[in-house]
Design a protein around this motif. Structure first.
Motif, short mmCIF file in Angstrom:
data_model
loop_
_atom_site.label_atom_id
_atom_site.label_comp_id
_atom_site.label_asym_id
_atom_site.label_seq_id
_atom_site.Cartn_x
_atom_site.Cartn_y
_atom_site.Cartn_z
N GLU A 1 -26.96 13.89 7.54
CA GLU A 1 -26.38 14.55 6.37
C GLU A 1 -27.07 14.08 5.09
OE1 GLU A 1 -21.94 15.90 5.04
OE2 GLU A 1 -22.17 13.89 5.87
N GLN A 2 -27.43 12.79 5.04
CA GLN A 2 -28.15 12.26 3.88
C GLN A 2 -29.55 12.86 3.75
OE1 GLN A 2 -27.99 8.03 4.38
NE2 GLN A 2 -25.85 7.88 3.75
N PHE A 3 -30.14 13.23 4.88
CA PHE A 3 -31.47 13.86 4.87
C PHE A 3 -31.39 15.38 4.66
CE2 PHE A 3 -32.73 9.97 7.20
CZ PHE A 3 -33.80 9.58 6.38
N GLY A 4 -30.20 15.92 4.53
CA GLY A 4 -30.04 17.33 4.28
C GLY A 4 -30.07 18.21 5.51
N LEU A 5 -29.90 17.62 6.70
CA LEU A 5 -29.91 18.41 7.93
C LEU A 5 -28.55 19.05 8.19
CD1 LEU A 5 -31.96 15.95 10.16
CD2 LEU A 5 -32.78 17.99 8.97
N TYR B 1 -21.85 9.59 15.75
CA TYR B 1 -21.05 9.47 14.53
C TYR B 1 -21.92 8.92 13.39
CZ TYR B 1 -17.53 7.07 11.57
OH TYR B 1 -16.77 6.60 10.53
N ILE B 2 -22.70 7.89 13.68
CA ILE B 2 -23.58 7.28 12.66
C ILE B 2 -24.78 8.18 12.38
CG2 ILE B 2 -25.11 5.31 12.22
CD1 ILE B 2 -23.05 3.64 13.92
N ALA B 3 -25.38 8.72 13.44
CA ALA B 3 -26.56 9.58 13.28
C ALA B 3 -26.23 10.83 12.47
CB ALA B 3 -27.12 9.97 14.65
N GLU B 4 -25.05 11.37 12.64
CA GLU B 4 -24.63 12.56 11.90
C GLU B 4 -24.57 12.28 10.40
OE1 GLU B 4 -20.46 14.28 11.93
OE2 GLU B 4 -21.53 15.59 13.34
N GLN B 5 -24.07 11.12 10.04
CA GLN B 5 -23.98 10.76 8.63
C GLN B 5 -25.37 10.54 8.02
OE1 GLN B 5 -20.85 7.82 7.80
NE2 GLN B 5 -19.98 8.37 9.78
N PHE C 1 -26.09 24.25 8.68
CA PHE C 1 -27.42 23.68 8.89
C PHE C 1 -28.38 24.33 7.90
CE2 PHE C 1 -25.27 23.63 13.01
CZ PHE C 1 -25.40 22.31 13.36
N PRO C 2 -28.62 23.70 6.75
CA PRO C 2 -29.49 24.33 5.76
C PRO C 2 -30.95 24.42 6.22
CG PRO C 2 -28.80 22.15 5.03
CD PRO C 2 -28.07 22.44 6.29
N SER C 3 -31.39 23.46 7.01
CA SER C 3 -32.77 23.46 7.51
C SER C 3 -32.72 23.60 9.03
CB SER C 3 -33.44 22.13 7.13
OG SER C 3 -34.72 22.07 7.70
N ARG C 4 -33.12 24.79 9.51
CA ARG C 4 -33.06 25.05 10.95
C ARG C 4 -34.14 26.06 11.32
NH1 ARG C 4 -29.08 27.79 8.36
NH2 ARG C 4 -28.98 30.03 8.77
N PRO C 5 -34.59 26.01 12.57
CA PRO C 5 -35.56 27.01 13.02
C PRO C 5 -34.93 28.39 13.11
CG PRO C 5 -35.24 25.28 14.69
CD PRO C 5 -34.30 25.01 13.57
N PHE C 6 -35.69 29.40 12.79
CA PHE C 6 -35.25 30.80 12.84
C PHE C 6 -33.96 31.01 12.05
CE2 PHE C 6 -37.44 29.92 16.91
CZ PHE C 6 -38.58 30.68 16.69
N SER C 7 -33.93 30.50 10.83
CA SER C 7 -32.71 30.57 10.02
C SER C 7 -32.29 32.00 9.69
CB SER C 7 -32.89 29.76 8.74
OG SER C 7 -34.00 30.24 8.00
#
Length: 157
Positions: free
Chosen positions: A119-123, A112-116, A61-67
């Motif tokens: 991923e395109q948004f960099g989450l 399954y669809i939301a995960e893809q 998870f490149p963008s996450r709270p309290f990374s």
């Protein structure tokens, strides 16, 4: 007159109205406990699965709270997953058993669809070994386990 009042009081004490009120409160309280324990269970399972899969390098998870503290997205595991699990349980308990599993598959397909898309948004960043079908069947299994846990909580009052 005093005898009449005593007789009425005795009948009221034997009345099932008071016990019905107690049973209704008890049932509602048990239902609340089942929801809360299931939501906590879903959050814990989701957190540990994320820790395991992130630790194994399957995704990150490149963008996450309290990374700087957490390697997983705690926003997802502590808020989004429990709310989604609660909503699924609300709907599932009103459905016929066959419809339940169809809905669970549809929800898994949605993830399954939301995960893809995420991923395109960099989450997400998935490893080259990751197949999104893992998520499809993984979430289906996850939702079934959550439903079975809730059903077990309700049946063991």
């Amino acid at each position: 007159m005093e005898l009449l009042i005593m007789n009425i009081v005795k009948r009221l004490r034997k009345s099932s109205l008071l016990s019905l009120r107690k049973k209704h409160y008890y049932r509602r309280n048990q239902s609340t406990k089942a929801y809360l324990s299931t939501i906590m269970f879903a959050s814990l399972v989701g957190t540990y699965l994320d820790l395991l899969l992130v630790g194994a390098g399957r995704y990150s998870f490149p963008s996450r709270p309290f990374s700087e503290i957490f390697t997983i997205n705690i926003l997802f595991t502590l808020f989004i997953l429990p709310v989604f699990s609660f909503l699924i349980i609300l709907v599932l308990k009103r459905l016929h058993p066959i419809s339940r599993y169809l809905l669970l598959f549809i929800c898994s397909l949605f993830v399954y669809i939301a995960e893809q898309i995420a991923e395109q948004f960099g989450l997400f960043i998935h490893s080259t070994y990751w197949k999104h079908e893992f998520s499809l069947f993984g979430y289906l299994l996850f939702f079934i386990v959550i439903w079975k846990f809730y059903s077990w909580q309700v049946s063991h009052k």
